[in-house]
Design a protein around this motif. Structure first.
Motif, PDB file in Angstrom:
ATOM      1  N   ASN A 121       0.903  -1.046   0.023  1.00 10.70           N
ATOM      2  CA  ASN A 121       0.003  -0.168  -0.056  1.00 10.70           C
ATOM      3  C   ASN A 121       0.741   1.018   0.053  1.00 10.70           C
ATOM      4  O   ASN A 121       1.857   1.180   0.789  1.00 10.70           O
ATOM      5  CB  ASN A 121      -0.643   0.206   1.164  1.00 10.70           C
ATOM      6  N   ALA A 122       0.729   2.270  -1.085  1.00  9.77           N
ATOM      7  CA  ALA A 122       1.485   3.423  -0.903  1.00  9.77           C
ATOM      8  C   ALA A 122       0.682   4.654  -1.358  1.00  9.77           C
ATOM      9  O   ALA A 122      -0.320   4.339  -2.023  1.00  9.77           O
ATOM     10  CB  ALA A 122       2.697   3.234  -1.778  1.00  9.77           C
ATOM     11  N   THR A 123       1.237   5.767  -1.007  1.00 13.98           N
ATOM     12  CA  THR A 123       0.659   6.959  -1.489  1.00 13.98           C
ATOM     13  C   THR A 123       1.965   8.010  -1.801  1.00 13.98           C
ATOM     14  O   THR A 123       3.041   7.675  -1.368  1.00 13.98           O
ATOM     15  CB  THR A 123      -0.278   7.857  -0.692  1.00 13.98           C
ATOM     16  N   VAL A 124       1.610   8.677  -3.050  1.00 13.55           N
ATOM     17  CA  VAL A 124       3.060   9.576  -3.325  1.00 13.55           C
ATOM     18  C   VAL A 124       2.566  10.983  -3.430  1.00 13.55           C
ATOM     19  O   VAL A 124       1.090  10.959  -3.832  1.00 13.55           O
ATOM     20  CB  VAL A 124       3.623   9.155  -4.715  1.00 13.55           C
ATOM     21  N   SER A 125       3.154  11.837  -3.288  1.00 16.42           N
ATOM     22  CA  SER A 125       2.979  13.337  -3.455  1.00 16.42           C
ATOM     23  C   SER A 125       3.927  14.191  -4.100  1.00 16.42           C
ATOM     24  O   SER A 125       5.051  13.765  -3.648  1.00 16.42           O
ATOM     25  CB  SER A 125       2.261  13.781  -1.938  1.00 16.42           C
TER      26      SER A 125
ATOM     27  N   ARG B 120       5.204   7.294   0.637  1.00 18.92           N
ATOM     28  CA  ARG B 120       4.953   6.419   1.917  1.00 18.92           C
ATOM     29  C   ARG B 120       4.548   5.207   1.377  1.00 18.92           C
ATOM     30  O   ARG B 120       3.671   5.133   0.457  1.00 18.92           O
ATOM     31  CB  ARG B 120       3.994   7.132   2.758  1.00 18.92           C
TER      32      ARG B 120
ATOM     33  N   PHE C  37       7.604  12.888  -2.282  1.00 19.88           N
ATOM     34  CA  PHE C  37       7.174  12.432  -1.055  1.00 19.88           C
ATOM     35  C   PHE C  37       6.534  11.058  -1.291  1.00 19.88           C
ATOM     36  O   PHE C  37       5.720  11.131  -2.276  1.00 19.88           O
ATOM     37  CB  PHE C  37       6.399  13.325  -0.170  1.00 19.88           C
TER      38      PHE C  37
ATOM     39  N   LEU D 104       3.754   0.910   2.621  1.00 19.20           N
ATOM     40  CA  LEU D 104       3.502  -0.022   3.744  1.00 19.20           C
ATOM     41  C   LEU D 104       3.463  -1.503   3.019  1.00 19.20           C
ATOM     42  O   LEU D 104       2.497  -1.772   2.087  1.00 19.20           O
ATOM     43  CB  LEU D 104       2.328   0.206   4.696  1.00 19.20           C
TER      44      LEU D 104
ATOM     45  N   GLY E  85      -4.835   3.768  -6.135  1.00 19.47           N
ATOM     46  CA  GLY E  85      -5.551   4.170  -4.786  1.00 19.47           C
ATOM     47  C   GLY E  85      -6.035   2.882  -3.917  1.00 19.47           C
ATOM     48  O   GLY E  85      -6.921   3.151  -3.303  1.00 19.47           O
ATOM     49  N   ARG E  86      -5.389   1.841  -4.060  1.00 17.61           N
ATOM     50  CA  ARG E  86      -6.003   0.762  -3.261  1.00 17.61           C
ATOM     51  C   ARG E  86      -4.707  -0.135  -2.898  1.00 17.61           C
ATOM     52  O   ARG E  86      -3.634  -0.389  -3.596  1.00 17.61           O
ATOM     53  CB  ARG E  86      -7.113  -0.197  -4.012  1.00 17.61           C
TER      54      ARG E  86
ATOM     55  N   THR F 219       9.160   5.470   4.648  1.00 16.97           N
ATOM     56  CA  THR F 219       8.860   6.722   4.345  1.00 16.97           C
ATOM     57  C   THR F 219      10.057   7.540   3.460  1.00 16.97           C
ATOM     58  O   THR F 219      11.169   7.399   4.015  1.00 16.97           O
ATOM     59  CB  THR F 219       8.404   7.827   5.236  1.00 16.97           C
TER      60      THR F 219
END
Lengths: 403, 403, 403, 403
Positions: B213-217, B250, B248, B252, B380-381, B268
């Motif tokens: 699971n990740a998000t980027v910005s 993050r 950036f 998991l 997004g999942r 991170t």
């Protein structure tokens, strides 16, 4: 004071540093507990304090101006309803109410808390201590005064709160508490992070919530040996082998600032952190600056060699896990955790017949963030905000167990 | 040595502490750069070192046993093909190859790197320095020896790597580099975390990857003032206003350990961290223990008052952002970042005609994790693993821009 | 290598990071000890290493270029005499000698060491590791390059070294060792402080020694319970109830710098410090700057809860005193204590047939400072330097006990 | 409140955390200063506070119970005489007096302060804030409760206080202040160290003072460039080129504990420390334990890059020397320095008509230690205690300059 437990004790210690307030009464289901609390308050010169057998009795006495609700999560709405009823009936002198975090277990409960307070014409305050941490107050002031005007708003706030697990059984019980560590502790983290990202003087609405992403796990407490330990400790009441709540949660919220920039809140909370004791870390990052805080990076430390044997305790730091080696000591827990300045602010606001800086409306907004995070974790996807599904959402571990 | 840039310089400093090795040659596209590198190696007593005009020339000389590929990401596969061809043709004495992280920009490229090495009968090693950090080696030994046998395996490893942005333009270019900060730096974090969670002596397969699971910005570098700064710095080559990569990220990852327990990697990474300099933090948590490391918590610090003015530099710490105030100083960067023990291990392994502990197969596994994280962020999942889609996956920012 | 004890082991670990050197021989009175040492050296790839039964045998072999004297203090002069004799007789290939600190127990012994080395035409070096600490090298460079040119030379250097007491009996014996903790450990502190105050490139004579002031105490080890413990541990050999040496010493030296300014060295050493383990702190202060170092402020830490029980050890840090709680871990003891860069410098110097930066002449100067401090403590007054009385001075605890 | 300067301001901030006290009056020679102070007190809800033109006027008002003397050192005895006279004449409601440290500039002055207070029948208290530091209170409790019963009393206490020099001219003037940094700041250090070595509940007499040893230097402020700076800053009033006081002092006191063991106080104070800001360090060492405190090891830090320019200030830490780089921030200066708990204790004691834990008698004992240290430094030898010479002793820099 409604409640005479851990939380209420912390307030008592904090109030030693607050002028112009009297702890006039306490109510708690257990008689010896409320008596002890009142005795303590009197001994510390905070009284005269009466131990009331019931909230009704306390409301009916004329000695009380404001009520601090510090009882377990599942009892708060009932307390609020009782206060509302007494005000509606004109049977109480109470004109203000402050409630511990989280304000409620679900968004619908939270909205009801706010509605009751407003309907009763009460001043209301949401007791989020971390906003009043001496470190948060000082660090936020410096960042926004010295750094932001030079180079722009912050874009990232991190907040973690981790320890080795709560004491009282109800904390571990998803239904009574409203969830696991995410609801218990991430309520602090997301709100303090939000606060640090918001320009002093601007409202919380200046930062628009865009999305929420979270994951939860049960890392330690469903392992057989620890589930058994927990069963023993709670007299069989809590069984994480069959009905665990999460003991580790990670959440990320994205926001839009008034300049249209993206900002991120990164939060991690845990009941599976076995370090010296409770650890709170905070960071605020912007284009040319960083603020950082770690509650275990203390100026005061003690070292006790392997020859020094002594009883387990919590006398060095909250949720302490060792009594040897190099151990950090918090010189002023009520101050650094925020209870002192929080109570000073709430007392001053209520005395001046003003709403404090954090109200039940903030408490509602916090529960909305928590529900979005729980729903993201449940569905395994990012949640866009606002999301009308959250109005009636109940986290999986808080749903009534099937009969 | 293929490459004479930042990475190659770090190896040179590290090799001062490695016995039984000679830096016999260097190849780099820019003549003055390779000449300077060879001169430096000779001056430091690491040679005799020849500056070769091309990889072909270096492969054809008889002086070289092993090649370190430390050139930019987008050039590594070509270099590997050349080495493979020379081996196939029997035209080189080279019998071993080590490649900097990440092994490749996509999973298919990574698998090709491994295939080429194996097909050519080369010993191969994956240069992930953080595994050889003196702190990682010492901390891992203590945790697994003193703590795990008492109370159980660790369930959480955290790794972060953050700084204020790379120097060379190609790092910023999604296509050439393969992504943004996620591919550039999370390759370290997920692998060192995986290593810390794996029992010494057990293979990486003992830990089963379950989900990502990740998000980027892009938090800092698309703000107009910083996008302009970046454009200026790179001679207009890089424009984050129109084509940003993430600064950036993050991530998991959840894993299953051999006892069936869940374990989590929390990572991170950031190019938007403006602190004293590069910051690496690591944590390993288990039922009764924690290991923690922070590369900026140094024993050595200097304070320079507001009266001490001096040029900006990187002489206190890599990616330094200030020359006043209290500044941490890393006493031994090649050691603490892992380059010294990494090179010692690789030299010893190759001299003994053995595969080192990290091979191209590990490099492939790392790229697989990175692709899963990028795909999670894109969709997004949460992504379940294994996922066959990853074989041909290319992160959005690495996809060729439409003409 | 003369000696196969604690000190020699440290050199062995350090030499793993030194090129162009072979540990060709070792001599130690105890056969199993020297055999083990040679086996270790061979296993680590540092050999081929022979265990010689005597220094004479080692000198007579043709395999040895340089000798490291790392045997107990009271045996060093005899070793040096033997090396001198072998050189005078043309019976050895040895052309260089390095000696551990302190060079000798008294000023007259120290002068004899230097005389023997010079008379035999030997290259000679004084092994003061702290000068080569990675932290000292880096910090000194930054201070003198960035800070001094701006605002002036430093005026204060502090150095402390503290632990809970040495292992081997001879360290505790004033006669054999030459004193107590002042001679054992302040030899490090005064020399590293002197080094930090001296401009790189300038000789030690550029700083003129003006006066010395010291006090000594026996704080812990003559308390009955600890004197008994020490008696037990040493098989009755050492009795601090009747014949204690100091376990705490504080010294202050004043100097004059080339600009005529006063500078101060403040040193404290202790065998009565019961913290996590050996602690070295250093500070350099000048008009607009401070450099600080603390060997226990490590980036790497482990926390072990009260549930983690394990044997006492020294695996986290030298002279470790606990195995629970938050414990600092030194990631690279040979590096941070200076053994790696020290050996690298000495090997390079001897290979180039040069004197290293620290020679026996520096060792003599260190002993002079120590004798001045002992004499100040004995007389209860500040000593002006130079002081001819020091030439024949013997510290009280090192004087032969009356029969 | 007598005085409206730096010290008085600190008390004001501290009193925000003290119940049951009103700041009813202030007197200061400068009208705008006392008016501002009173306004501040009123605004903070600490009043009603009147700005009195003279001490006489304040004594004559009926609003005052207790007086805090926080005016410069050379004015305290006169203030005390005035209070004494008013009491003798029955013209004041004041029944208690608290005086800032040091109580006086010489032992004879100090004895006169005590005599006047006793003769007037006043409750008297000696305001040594460091004893009430939250860190000292917490650390002392833990050491004496957890560690001493296991292994014996502490044998060493260290205390340092260092900064870059005071603001007001009178501090720098030996005559008015009573000395240099030794009297200004070592008064804190020796008393807090003495306090930490004394068993809670036992009197200060339980520890017998045996000897004193000190050295003093002027390291920074007589260098031409800094002497000129000081001259400028003080409008020519202070000239350290011709009449310097010490800016660096080191003192060592030996004591005998009730068990007959030797104990040591090691103190260092400096006006030549250019670090982030005021630094206080404390250590207590015993056979199996250490307590350590460093006021600059804060949990809260900010980093400001070289791009963040801003005015010099003291908003991060007292006596701040930089506004860039990594800077420690004290989250609660009045608490950690001890002013909050000090004022709480003094208010509680005076309200209960009791002597506080520190009285003028303690202030006399502190001055005795300071005079012994000054005399030791002057004579270059250790001073045995008690020493009748101290009764009339005046430190060299405090002696009236010859006309």
């Amino acid at each position: 004071m409604v409640g005479a437990g851990f939380m209420a004790q912390f307030h008592l210690r904090a109030l030693l540093g607050v002028r112009n307030v009297v702890v006039a009464g306490v109510v708690s289901a257990t008689a010896p507990r409320r008596e002890a609390f009142a005795a303590q308050a009197n001994q510390d010169g905070l009284g005269p304090c009466t131990a009331f057998p019931s909230l009704a009795a306390m409301l009916a006495s004329d000695a009380i101006d404001a009520i601090w609700i510090a009882s377990p999560n599942h009892t708060r709405l009932a307390a609020m309803r009782e206060i509302h009823a007494a005000r509606a009936a004109g049977e109480t002198s109470v004109f203000a109410v402050a409630c511990e975090k989280p304000l409620a277990r679900t968004l619908s409960e939270a909205r009801e808390m706010l509605r009751l307070a407003e309907d009763a014409g009460l001043l209301h305050g949401y007791l989020e201590n971390q906003l009043f941490s001496t470190a948060v107050q000082r660090g936020r002031d410096i960042v926004w005064r010295r750094a932001v005007p030079n180079s722009g708003r912050p874009y990232l706030a991190r907040a973690t709160e981790e320890h080795s697990g709560p004491h009282e059984p109800w904390f571990w019980d998803g239904e009574r508490q409203g969830g696991g560590v995410l609801s218990d502790m991430m309520c602090h983290s997301v709100e303090v992070a939000r606060f640090l990202l918001t320009k002093p003087g601007e409202s919380r609405e200046s930062m628009t919530l865009v999305s929420a992403n979270a994951t939860v796990s049960t890392l330690k407490w469903k392992r057989p040996v620890y589930a058994a330990q927990l069963r023993d400790r709670t007299g069989g009441e809590i069984d994480y082998a069959t009905r665990p709540a999460e003991d580790f949660a990670r959440g990320l919220l994205t926001l839009r600032d008034p300049d249209g920039n993206e900002a991120v809140i990164e939060a991690t909370t845990s009941w599976a952190y076995v370090g010296p004791g409770l650890r709170i870390t905070l960071e605020v990052l912007g284009p040319e600056y960083t603020m950082e805080f770690n509650s275990l990076s203390t100026g005061l430390k003690v070292f006790l060699s392997r020859e020094v044997t002594g009883r387990a305790g919590e006398d060095l730091v909250e949720k302490q896990n060792a009594e040897q080696g190099l151990m950090p000591v918090l010189d002023d827990e009520p101050g650094i955790y925020g209870y002192t300045l929080e109570n000073r602010h709430f007392v001053d606001a209520f005395r001046a017949r003003r709403l404090p800086d954090e109200t039940f409306a903030d408490g509602v907004a916090v529960v909305e963030m928590l529900m979005a995070l729980y729903r993201s974790a449940e569905l395994g996807r990012t949640i866009s905000l606002p999301d009308p599904e959250l109005e009636t959402y109940v986290p999986p571990v808080a749903r009534p167990r099937p009969v």
